[in-house]
Design a protein around this motif. Structure first.
Motif, PDB file in Angstrom:
ATOM      1  N   THR A 119      18.613  92.861 -32.877  1.00  0.00           N
ATOM      2  CA  THR A 119      18.012  92.325 -31.657  1.00  0.00           C
ATOM      3  C   THR A 119      16.500  92.290 -31.825  1.00  0.00           C
ATOM      4  O   THR A 119      15.846  93.336 -31.872  1.00  0.00           O
ATOM      5  CB  THR A 119      18.372  93.191 -30.434  1.00  0.00           C
ATOM      6  OG1 THR A 119      19.793  93.296 -30.322  1.00  0.00           O
ATOM      7  CG2 THR A 119      17.810  92.593 -29.152  1.00  0.00           C
ATOM      8  N   SER A 137      17.582  85.483 -28.566  1.00  0.00           N
ATOM      9  CA  SER A 137      18.699  84.705 -28.035  1.00  0.00           C
ATOM     10  C   SER A 137      18.552  84.477 -26.532  1.00  0.00           C
ATOM     11  O   SER A 137      19.528  84.114 -25.853  1.00  0.00           O
ATOM     12  CB  SER A 137      20.025  85.425 -28.312  1.00  0.00           C
ATOM     13  OG  SER A 137      20.244  85.550 -29.706  1.00  0.00           O
ATOM     14  N   ASN A 139      18.254  86.626 -24.236  1.00  0.00           N
ATOM     15  CA  ASN A 139      18.783  87.697 -23.399  1.00  0.00           C
ATOM     16  C   ASN A 139      17.628  88.492 -22.801  1.00  0.00           C
ATOM     17  O   ASN A 139      16.588  88.668 -23.451  1.00  0.00           O
ATOM     18  CB  ASN A 139      19.684  88.623 -24.210  1.00  0.00           C
ATOM     19  CG  ASN A 139      20.891  87.911 -24.772  1.00  0.00           C
ATOM     20  OD1 ASN A 139      21.601  87.213 -24.053  1.00  0.00           O
ATOM     21  ND2 ASN A 139      21.130  88.067 -26.067  1.00  0.00           N
ATOM     22  N   GLU A 140      17.808  88.983 -21.585  1.00  0.00           N
ATOM     23  CA  GLU A 140      16.755  89.721 -20.898  1.00  0.00           C
ATOM     24  C   GLU A 140      17.185  91.163 -20.628  1.00  0.00           C
ATOM     25  O   GLU A 140      18.349  91.434 -20.329  1.00  0.00           O
ATOM     26  CB  GLU A 140      16.394  89.023 -19.582  1.00  0.00           C
ATOM     27  CG  GLU A 140      15.845  87.615 -19.782  1.00  0.00           C
ATOM     28  CD  GLU A 140      15.452  86.947 -18.472  1.00  0.00           C
ATOM     29  OE1 GLU A 140      15.659  87.572 -17.399  1.00  0.00           O
ATOM     30  OE2 GLU A 140      14.929  85.818 -18.512  1.00  0.00           O
ATOM     31  N   TYR A 141      16.221  92.083 -20.744  1.00  0.00           N
ATOM     32  CA  TYR A 141      16.461  93.501 -20.501  1.00  0.00           C
ATOM     33  C   TYR A 141      15.308  94.026 -19.644  1.00  0.00           C
ATOM     34  O   TYR A 141      14.174  93.548 -19.749  1.00  0.00           O
ATOM     35  CB  TYR A 141      16.519  94.277 -21.821  1.00  0.00           C
ATOM     36  CG  TYR A 141      17.387  93.640 -22.876  1.00  0.00           C
ATOM     37  CD1 TYR A 141      18.729  93.969 -22.994  1.00  0.00           C
ATOM     38  CD2 TYR A 141      16.851  92.703 -23.759  1.00  0.00           C
ATOM     39  CE1 TYR A 141      19.531  93.392 -23.968  1.00  0.00           C
ATOM     40  CE2 TYR A 141      17.644  92.107 -24.736  1.00  0.00           C
ATOM     41  CZ  TYR A 141      18.979  92.448 -24.834  1.00  0.00           C
ATOM     42  OH  TYR A 141      19.764  91.876 -25.791  1.00  0.00           O
TER      43      TYR A 141
END
Length: 322
Positions: A119, A137, A139-141
């Motif tokens: 990641t 990609s 994607n959010e965190y």
């Protein structure tokens, strides 16, 4: 939302995970597993190569005690020599390695269940009272606090558009190459480590077989070579297109130094380290107690594993006080 997000899963992160009082931590790492430059390569039927960090020779008593808390660490025995026209035995010193590989230094303190491997975080954004991390990609965190343990250039890319009181210095880290070799069992290599002086290509040769690891093929002699900073800097831009040429150029130089025929080579591979060496910045690690963002790494004070430990421990103390 996690309380702390840490970027990178190397020696600094291992130190942070050990010392931080807060344990709600999520680690993001672009590689397949923990280690960073404390990396180990396992090759089927061949054995184990420490193709990053070679060993740790602690200077600070507290650092030595920290390392020895790790049950996966052992002493690396055997003479180290310097080759400069003649062979000279170097003074003995404590040298510690991982029992199964030098990524053991890192794995002991990182909870793998709290990690996102493969990641790559490409953007971070501060949003009022927390951080948003976006990977490659999309994607959010989310996290309340964020810590960067990345090489200097990667750190600068992520923070350049943030309003932080952190000085970005033009002190770029330097590349090198590591070659992993397996030879037919050779009586030539009686020592554990070889410092190669005044050679334009190779600076170091480690006798991996002398580390006595269970996975090492006892019928082979395993060696790890590292190039000089100058060779790495001069050749890194052409590495991806000319990997085989660079590998064979380093190998040819090695065979010439030790007077070995190429027919003795059973296995060969090369790894390029873009961020291998750094100069001492003499900088304080960074912690913003308003936005809750920290920055640490060995590159603040000299590029050794001990520097990474000192700086990460200092940052953990700053965070806990805040």
């Amino acid at each position: 939302m996690n309380n702390i997000a840490i970027l990178g899963a190397g020696f600094s992160t291992s130190t942070l995970c050990y010392y931080l009082n807060e344990k709600d931590i999520k680690v993001f790492e672009k590689a397949r597993g923990p280690g960073g430059r404390s990396s180990t390569r396992k090759v089927d039927d061949i054995g184990v190569f420490d193709h990053g960090l070679q060993y740790i020779s602690p200077k600070d008593k507290n650092f030595s005690e920290f390392l020895k808390l790790n049950k996966s660490v052992k002493q690396w025995d055997g003479d180290f020599v310097e080759i400069d026209g003649k062979v000279s035995v170097l003074p003995p010193s404590e040298k510690l390695i991982g029992i199964t590989g030098n990524n053991d230094f890192v794995k002991s303190n990182i909870n793998l269940d709290q990690c996102h491997f493969k990641t790559r975080i490409e953007r971070i954004e501060y949003q009022n009272d927390h951080w948003k991390l976006i990977d490659d990609s999309s994607n959010e965190y989310l996290a309340k606090k964020i810590i960067l343990t990345l090489p200097q250039e990667q750190t600068n890319i992520l923070i350049k558009d943030l309003d932080l009181k952190f000085e970005i210095k033009e002190n770029f880290m330097k590349p090198c190459f590591t070659v992993m070799l397996a030879l037919k069992e050779s009586p030539i290599f009686k020592h554990s480590g070889y410092v190669i002086k005044n050679n334009k290509i190779i600076s170091w040769c480690a006798n991996e077989s002398s580390k006595l690891r269970d996975l090492n093929n006892k019928d082979l002699t395993l060696l790890t070579l590292q190039t000089t900073e100058e060779y790495g800097f001069a050749n890194f831009k052409r590495y991806r297109e000319n990997k085989e040429y660079i590998l064979n150029e380093i190998l040819s130089e090695f065979l010439d130094i030790f007077k070995i025929d190429e027919s003795e080579v059973i296995h060969k591979n090369v790894h390029g380290w873009l961020y291998a060496f750094s100069e001492n910045q003499s900088s304080e690690v960074f912690w913003d107690d308003k936005k809750y963002i920290g920055i640490t790494g060995d590159w603040f004070t000299g590029g050794r594993a001990e520097n990474a430990w000192i700086n990460a421990k200092l940052l953990s103390e700053k965070i806990d006080r805040s």
